[in-house]
Design an enzyme around this catalytic site. Structure first.
Site, PDB file in Angstrom:
ATOM      1  N   SER A 167      46.385  16.879  12.571  1.00 37.36           N
ATOM      2  CA  SER A 167      46.121  16.672  14.001  1.00 37.36           C
ATOM      3  C   SER A 167      47.458  16.338  14.647  1.00 37.36           C
ATOM      4  O   SER A 167      48.444  16.045  13.945  1.00 37.36           O
ATOM      5  CB  SER A 167      45.140  15.510  14.131  1.00 37.36           C
ATOM      6  OG  SER A 167      45.254  14.857  15.366  1.00 37.36           O
ATOM      7  N   TYR A 204      42.029   6.928  12.484  1.00 37.97           N
ATOM      8  CA  TYR A 204      42.153   8.391  12.503  1.00 37.97           C
ATOM      9  C   TYR A 204      43.624   8.803  12.313  1.00 37.97           C
ATOM     10  O   TYR A 204      43.932   9.692  11.515  1.00 37.97           O
ATOM     11  CB  TYR A 204      41.586   8.939  13.818  1.00 37.97           C
ATOM     12  CG  TYR A 204      41.460  10.444  13.827  1.00 37.97           C
ATOM     13  CD1 TYR A 204      40.426  11.072  13.148  1.00 37.97           C
ATOM     14  CD2 TYR A 204      42.385  11.238  14.509  1.00 37.97           C
ATOM     15  CE1 TYR A 204      40.318  12.454  13.139  1.00 37.97           C
ATOM     16  CE2 TYR A 204      42.278  12.617  14.502  1.00 37.97           C
ATOM     17  CZ  TYR A 204      41.239  13.224  13.818  1.00 37.97           C
ATOM     18  OH  TYR A 204      41.137  14.592  13.805  1.00 37.97           O
TER      19      TYR A 204
HETATM   20  N1  LIG Z   1      38.470  18.782  17.848  1.00 35.72           N
HETATM   21  C1  LIG Z   1      39.752  18.450  17.854  1.00 35.72           C
HETATM   22  O1  LIG Z   1      40.393  18.374  18.926  1.00 35.72           O
HETATM   23  C2  LIG Z   1      40.463  18.183  16.557  1.00 35.72           C
HETATM   24  C3  LIG Z   1      41.842  17.985  16.605  1.00 35.72           C
HETATM   25  C4  LIG Z   1      42.516  17.753  15.428  1.00 35.72           C
HETATM   26  C5  LIG Z   1      41.850  17.726  14.220  1.00 35.72           C
HETATM   27  N2  LIG Z   1      40.503  17.907  14.201  1.00 35.72           N
HETATM   28  C6  LIG Z   1      39.846  17.888  12.889  1.00 35.72           C
HETATM   29  O2  LIG Z   1      39.318  19.177  12.650  1.00 35.72           O
HETATM   30  C7  LIG Z   1      38.139  19.074  11.829  1.00 35.72           C
HETATM   31  C8  LIG Z   1      36.969  19.733  12.546  1.00 35.72           C
HETATM   32  O3  LIG Z   1      36.774  19.006  13.749  1.00 35.72           O
HETATM   33  P1  LIG Z   1      35.668  19.335  14.829  1.00 35.72           P
HETATM   34  O4  LIG Z   1      36.244  18.921  16.118  1.00 35.72           O
HETATM   35  O5  LIG Z   1      35.151  20.716  14.627  1.00 35.72           O
HETATM   36  O6  LIG Z   1      34.554  18.245  14.424  1.00 35.72           O
HETATM   37  P2  LIG Z   1      32.978  18.316  14.393  1.00 35.72           P
HETATM   38  O7  LIG Z   1      32.465  19.271  15.415  1.00 35.72           O
HETATM   39  O8  LIG Z   1      32.522  16.903  14.435  1.00 35.72           O
HETATM   40  O9  LIG Z   1      32.682  18.944  12.944  1.00 35.72           O
HETATM   41  C9  LIG Z   1      32.960  18.195  11.792  1.00 35.72           C
HETATM   42  C10 LIG Z   1      32.453  18.953  10.576  1.00 35.72           C
HETATM   43  O10 LIG Z   1      32.749  18.149   9.426  1.00 35.72           O
HETATM   44  C11 LIG Z   1      31.549  17.930   8.688  1.00 35.72           C
HETATM   45  N3  LIG Z   1      31.539  16.599   8.092  1.00 35.72           N
HETATM   46  C12 LIG Z   1      31.652  15.396   8.711  1.00 35.72           C
HETATM   47  N4  LIG Z   1      31.567  14.408   7.804  1.00 35.72           N
HETATM   48  C13 LIG Z   1      31.408  14.998   6.589  1.00 35.72           C
HETATM   49  C14 LIG Z   1      31.277  14.508   5.273  1.00 35.72           C
HETATM   50  N5  LIG Z   1      31.251  13.197   4.982  1.00 35.72           N
HETATM   51  N6  LIG Z   1      31.143  15.399   4.266  1.00 35.72           N
HETATM   52  C15 LIG Z   1      31.147  16.723   4.520  1.00 35.72           C
HETATM   53  N7  LIG Z   1      31.259  17.262   5.748  1.00 35.72           N
HETATM   54  C16 LIG Z   1      31.392  16.392   6.771  1.00 35.72           C
HETATM   55  C17 LIG Z   1      30.428  18.086   9.707  1.00 35.72           C
HETATM   56  O11 LIG Z   1      29.264  18.525   9.021  1.00 35.72           O
HETATM   57  P3  LIG Z   1      27.876  17.696   8.981  1.00 35.72           P
HETATM   58  O12 LIG Z   1      27.969  16.577   9.972  1.00 35.72           O
HETATM   59  O13 LIG Z   1      26.855  18.742   9.374  1.00 35.72           O
HETATM   60  O14 LIG Z   1      27.768  17.254   7.570  1.00 35.72           O
HETATM   61  C18 LIG Z   1      30.970  19.180  10.609  1.00 35.72           C
HETATM   62  O15 LIG Z   1      30.671  20.455  10.095  1.00 35.72           O
HETATM   63  C19 LIG Z   1      37.921  17.587  11.590  1.00 35.72           C
HETATM   64  O16 LIG Z   1      38.508  17.230  10.368  1.00 35.72           O
HETATM   65  C20 LIG Z   1      38.668  16.941  12.754  1.00 35.72           C
HETATM   66  O17 LIG Z   1      39.043  15.608  12.509  1.00 35.72           O
HETATM   67  C21 LIG Z   1      39.780  18.138  15.340  1.00 35.72           C
END
Ligand SMILES: NC(=O)c1ccc[n+]([C@@H]2O[C@H](COP(=O)([O-])OP(=O)(O)OC[C@H]3O[C@@H](n4cnc5c(N)ncnc54)[C@H](OP(=O)(O)O)[C@@H]3O)[C@@H](O)[C@H]2O)c1
Length: 269
Positions: A152, A165
């Site tokens: 990130s 985080y």
């Molecule tokens: N959105 C942003 O701006 C951003 C920026 C930088 C980095 N990121 C990172 O990119 C990744 C995806 O983010 P997103 O924004 O798409 O988040 P999101 O919509 O909340 O999706 C998170 C995904 O991770 C899974 N997950 C959560 N906890 C888990 C666990 N304990 N075991 C297995 N799977 C788990 C969830 O699946 P279930 O809940 O269905 O199990 C879901 O499919 C994350 O790691 C996030 O921190 C996001």
């Protein structure tokens, strides 16, 4: 042909015949990156904590015409990681891992509880490490593999209200370099995609504040938050032969925000 063997007749971005395990595919960036890999030709193993939460993703991804195997995986549970990665590898050789599953707790540091800290660090840092370890056990004997971790902007910058985080994402960046150093001699690359600001379920609440979105947008040189498909190119690049000589890197996909405006972003309300 192995995942790292170039071929004169195929595009270096072609993933036909490659199998990619992507975690966290029930929604958000994981689902979009899985789409990009499928479009490039990959067969997929997709995961989330509950199998039923992958039903829609599976239907969506099958439309690209390649194999899609949904598997339940909770990255906070050691046995779950082992079982899920074994199931993925039983379906065929694992060429690519995108360790995307992650979560966030957004709170002032004085309100962070022991459980908040554990939730974020266990999921993002420990969960990523042990998912990589389990996949690497299958890749090392084949001397071939592409591992992609998720960082990130907070892998390299601090941000108020996101201490656990930031700690987890900084850790993923450092861990990525260490793993790249260790696995490189075995033919495995390990790189980290560090997205900037992308609207998903994880941060949707922030984007409901128009003033905050306006401030954010002003601080991004490309003048917009990320769209999920802004990660398509980078994930295919890092999963494919195109990145054969790239390892240990954290690649920021942030519309240029890391060029200087991060510190000026106002605190989220
Ligand atoms: N959105 C942003 O701006 C951003 C920026 C930088 C980095 N990121 C990172 O990119 C990744 C995806 O983010 P997103 O924004 O798409 O988040 P999101 O919509 O909340 O999706 C998170 C995904 O991770 C899974 N997950 C959560 N906890 C888990 C666990 N304990 N075991 C297995 N799977 C788990 C969830 O699946 P279930 O809940 O269905 O199990 C879901 O499919 C994350 O790691 C996030 O921190 C996001």
């Amino acid at each position: 042909m192995t995942a790292s063997t170039p071929s004169a007749s195929r595009s270096p971005f072609d993933l036909t015949g490659r199998r990619a395990l992507v975690t966290g595919v029930s929604r958000g960036l994981g689902l979009q990156m899985a789409r990009a890999l499928a479009r490039a030709g990959a067969d997929l193993v997709i995961t989330a904590r509950k199998l039923e939460s992958l039903d829609e993703s599976r239907r969506d991804l099958e439309s690209f015409g390649h194999d899609v195997l949904p598997v339940a995986l909770d990255v906070r549970v050691e046995d779950s990681i082992r079982t899920a990665v074994e199931a993925a590898a039983a379906a065929g050789p694992l060429d690519v891992l995108v360790a995307n599953a992650g979560c966030n707790v957004r709170k002032p540091s004085l309100e962070i509880t022991w459980d908040d800290w554990n939730t974020v660090l266990d999921t993002n840092l420990r969960g990523t490490f042990f998912t990589v370890q389990a996949a690497a056990r299958h890749m090392l004997p084949r001397r071939s593999g592409r591992i992609v971790t998720i960082g990130s902007l907070t892998s390299v910058f601090g941000y108020a209200g996101l201490a656990p985080y930031c700690a987890s994402r900084g850790g993923v960046k450092q861990m990525t370099m260490s793993l790249a150093d260790e696995f490189g001699p075995h033919g495995i690359t390990v790189n980290c995609i560090a997205p900037g600001w992308f609207r998903t379920a994880q941060n949707d609440v922030l984007y409901r504040d128009e003033e905050w979105v306006r401030s954010l947008t002003e601080r991004i040189p490309l003048r917009r938050p990320g769209r999920a498909d802004d990660l398509d190119g980078i994930v295919v690049f890092l999963a494919s032969d195109a990145s054969a000589y790239v390892t240990g890197q954290t690649l920021l996909v942030d519309g240029g925000m890391s060029t200087g405006s991060v510190r000026a972003l106002p605190q989220a309300r």
